[in-house]
Design a protein around this motif. Structure first.
Motif, PDB file in Angstrom:
ATOM      1  N   THR A  56      -2.744 -12.891  -1.588  1.00 11.78           N
ATOM      2  CA  THR A  56      -4.133 -13.286  -1.230  1.00 11.78           C
ATOM      3  C   THR A  56      -4.233 -14.479  -0.767  1.00 11.78           C
ATOM      4  OG1 THR A  56      -4.759 -11.297  -2.765  1.00 11.78           O
ATOM      5  CG2 THR A  56      -6.531 -12.810  -2.012  1.00 11.78           C
ATOM      6  N   ASN A  93       2.723 -11.973   1.997  1.00  6.39           N
ATOM      7  CA  ASN A  93       2.054 -10.550   1.332  1.00  6.39           C
ATOM      8  C   ASN A  93       1.502 -11.319   0.034  1.00  6.39           C
ATOM      9  OD1 ASN A  93       2.664  -8.257   2.953  1.00  6.39           O
ATOM     10  ND2 ASN A  93       4.568  -9.121   2.496  1.00  6.39           N
ATOM     11  N   VAL A 131      -2.764  -8.262  13.261  1.00  4.71           N
ATOM     12  CA  VAL A 131      -3.049  -9.191  12.057  1.00  4.71           C
ATOM     13  C   VAL A 131      -3.078  -8.246  10.691  1.00  4.71           C
ATOM     14  CG1 VAL A 131      -4.836 -10.190  10.737  1.00  4.71           C
ATOM     15  CG2 VAL A 131      -4.676 -10.860  13.317  1.00  4.71           C
ATOM     16  N   SER A 168      -8.631  -8.452  -3.112  1.00  2.00           N
ATOM     17  CA  SER A 168      -7.221  -8.614  -2.311  1.00  2.00           C
ATOM     18  C   SER A 168      -7.289  -6.930  -1.758  1.00  2.00           C
ATOM     19  CB  SER A 168      -6.216  -8.738  -3.091  1.00  2.00           C
ATOM     20  OG  SER A 168      -6.226  -7.917  -4.429  1.00  2.00           O
ATOM     21  N   HIS A 169      -6.210  -6.831  -0.944  1.00  8.56           N
ATOM     22  CA  HIS A 169      -6.092  -5.581  -0.419  1.00  8.56           C
ATOM     23  C   HIS A 169      -5.751  -4.374  -1.313  1.00  8.56           C
ATOM     24  CE1 HIS A 169      -4.095  -2.494   2.407  1.00  8.56           C
ATOM     25  NE2 HIS A 169      -2.973  -2.603   1.742  1.00  8.56           N
ATOM     26  N   GLN A 205      -2.151  -9.776   4.696  1.00  4.50           N
ATOM     27  CA  GLN A 205      -1.100 -10.738   4.445  1.00  4.50           C
ATOM     28  C   GLN A 205      -1.768 -11.724   5.587  1.00  4.50           C
ATOM     29  OE1 GLN A 205       0.392  -7.462   5.797  1.00  4.50           O
ATOM     30  NE2 GLN A 205      -0.799  -7.906   7.692  1.00  4.50           N
ATOM     31  N   ILE A 206      -0.931 -12.963   5.491  1.00  6.92           N
ATOM     32  CA  ILE A 206      -1.207 -13.781   6.507  1.00  6.92           C
ATOM     33  C   ILE A 206      -0.204 -13.917   7.591  1.00  6.92           C
ATOM     34  CG2 ILE A 206      -1.314 -16.346   7.101  1.00  6.92           C
ATOM     35  CD1 ILE A 206      -1.497 -16.966   4.159  1.00  6.92           C
ATOM     36  N   THR A 207      -0.780 -13.576   9.095  1.00  2.00           N
ATOM     37  CA  THR A 207       0.237 -13.449  10.042  1.00  2.00           C
ATOM     38  C   THR A 207       0.210 -14.766  10.901  1.00  2.00           C
ATOM     39  OG1 THR A 207      -0.578 -11.097  10.343  1.00  2.00           O
ATOM     40  CG2 THR A 207       0.118 -12.369  12.539  1.00  2.00           C
ATOM     41  N   MET A 243       5.514 -12.613   7.460  1.00  2.00           N
ATOM     42  CA  MET A 243       4.376 -12.514   6.783  1.00  2.00           C
ATOM     43  C   MET A 243       4.051 -12.701   5.387  1.00  2.00           C
ATOM     44  SD  MET A 243       2.829  -9.000   8.843  1.00  2.00           S
ATOM     45  CE  MET A 243       2.769  -9.004  10.657  1.00  2.00           C
ATOM     46  N   GLY A 273      -6.930 -10.005   3.191  1.00  5.23           N
ATOM     47  CA  GLY A 273      -5.533  -9.555   3.439  1.00  5.23           C
ATOM     48  C   GLY A 273      -5.452  -8.756   4.476  1.00  5.23           C
ATOM     49  N   TYR A 308      -3.405 -16.099  10.235  1.00  2.00           N
ATOM     50  CA  TYR A 308      -4.735 -15.257  10.501  1.00  2.00           C
ATOM     51  C   TYR A 308      -4.543 -14.061   9.481  1.00  2.00           C
ATOM     52  CZ  TYR A 308      -5.314 -17.942  14.630  1.00  2.00           C
ATOM     53  OH  TYR A 308      -5.216 -19.112  15.707  1.00  2.00           O
ATOM     54  N   THR A 309      -5.803 -13.690   8.911  1.00  2.00           N
ATOM     55  CA  THR A 309      -5.793 -12.625   8.215  1.00  2.00           C
ATOM     56  C   THR A 309      -7.000 -11.781   8.367  1.00  2.00           C
ATOM     57  OG1 THR A 309      -5.420 -11.919   5.826  1.00  2.00           O
ATOM     58  CG2 THR A 309      -6.898 -13.772   6.170  1.00  2.00           C
TER      59      THR A 309
END
Length: 222
Positions: free
Chosen positions: A5, A3, A212, A53-54, A133-135, A1, A131, A101-102
């Motif tokens: 944006t 981490n 995700v 972002s997260h 992250q990107i899975t 993943m 966010g 996916y995010t």
């Protein structure tokens, strides 16, 4: 993943992709000024000033006089992160262009009219966190089988099954790729529940998709 944006150049959102919402609006869409339901995906942008972002605070919106607006709402969507240049691809090959996916949250003003793009309501600063992250795409067997939920201060307020979307993820990627070329790192938010969730100043909002991630943000004061 990854981490970070994951936004590059474009964040394209798909409106009116909830079958239940379309059914509820059928009579409205058959009247002026629409005269018929939409035959193509209804798209809108979240421009760069909206990206966040997260863990970030989402600004509470103000009106033209500088006063805090009385209401804001939030929707959540699966974010499809494009992995390679995508132009005029078929639905059958569309998913091979996905890097991962995010989660995308869309904070906005309440919307009642779909006839004109809601620039004021959709372009609020910090209103599009992405966010956490990107899975990788390989980790998600079927993106159309996922479920998107929204919790406010720990209480679940909305659950949207992506199987209830009017158009599938692959179909959307294909159709949008005929409208515009998509570049690596760009994101499509493929669909939101028709009923957006009301939020208040200071709320902690968690938008989640199993497998995700969970995107967490708080509403600021104004």
């Amino acid at each position: 993943m990854t981490n970070t944006t994951p936004v590059n150049s474009k964040l394209v959102c798909v409106a009116l992709n909830d079958k239940a919402q379309l059914a509820a609006l059928e009579a409205t869409f058959n009247q002026a000024p629409y005269n018929k339901p939409p035959t193509q995906p209804v798209l809108y942008y979240k421009p760069r000033n909206t990206w966040s972002s997260h863990g970030a605070e989402v600004e509470w919106a103000r009106d033209f006089d500088g006063n805090p607006v009385p209401e804001m709402v939030v929707g959540a969507s699966l974010g499809v992160v494009i992995g390679k240049t995508t132009c005029r691809v078929s639905p059958q090959e569309a998913l091979s262009y996905v890097d991962g996916y995010t989660v995308v949250a869309d904070y906005s003003l309440p919307e009642q009219n779909y006839y004109r793009p809601d620039i004021k309501g959709k372009c609020l600063d910090t209103s599009a966190p992405v966010g956490p992250q990107i899975t990788p795409a390989a980790n998600i067997t079927n993106p159309d089988a996922l479920s998107v939920s929204i919790a406010v201060n720990g209480a679940v307020k909305s659950v949207f099954e992506l199987s209830q979307m009017q158009r599938s993820v692959a179909e959307l990627i294909s159709t949008i790729s005929y409208i515009m070329t998509l570049q690596p790192g760009e994101i499509i938010a493929v669909g939101f529940a028709g009923d957006r969730v009301p939020v208040a100043k200071g709320d902690k909002v968690e938008t989640s998709i199993e497998g995700v991630g969970t995107l967490t943000n708080t509403l600021g004061g104004a």
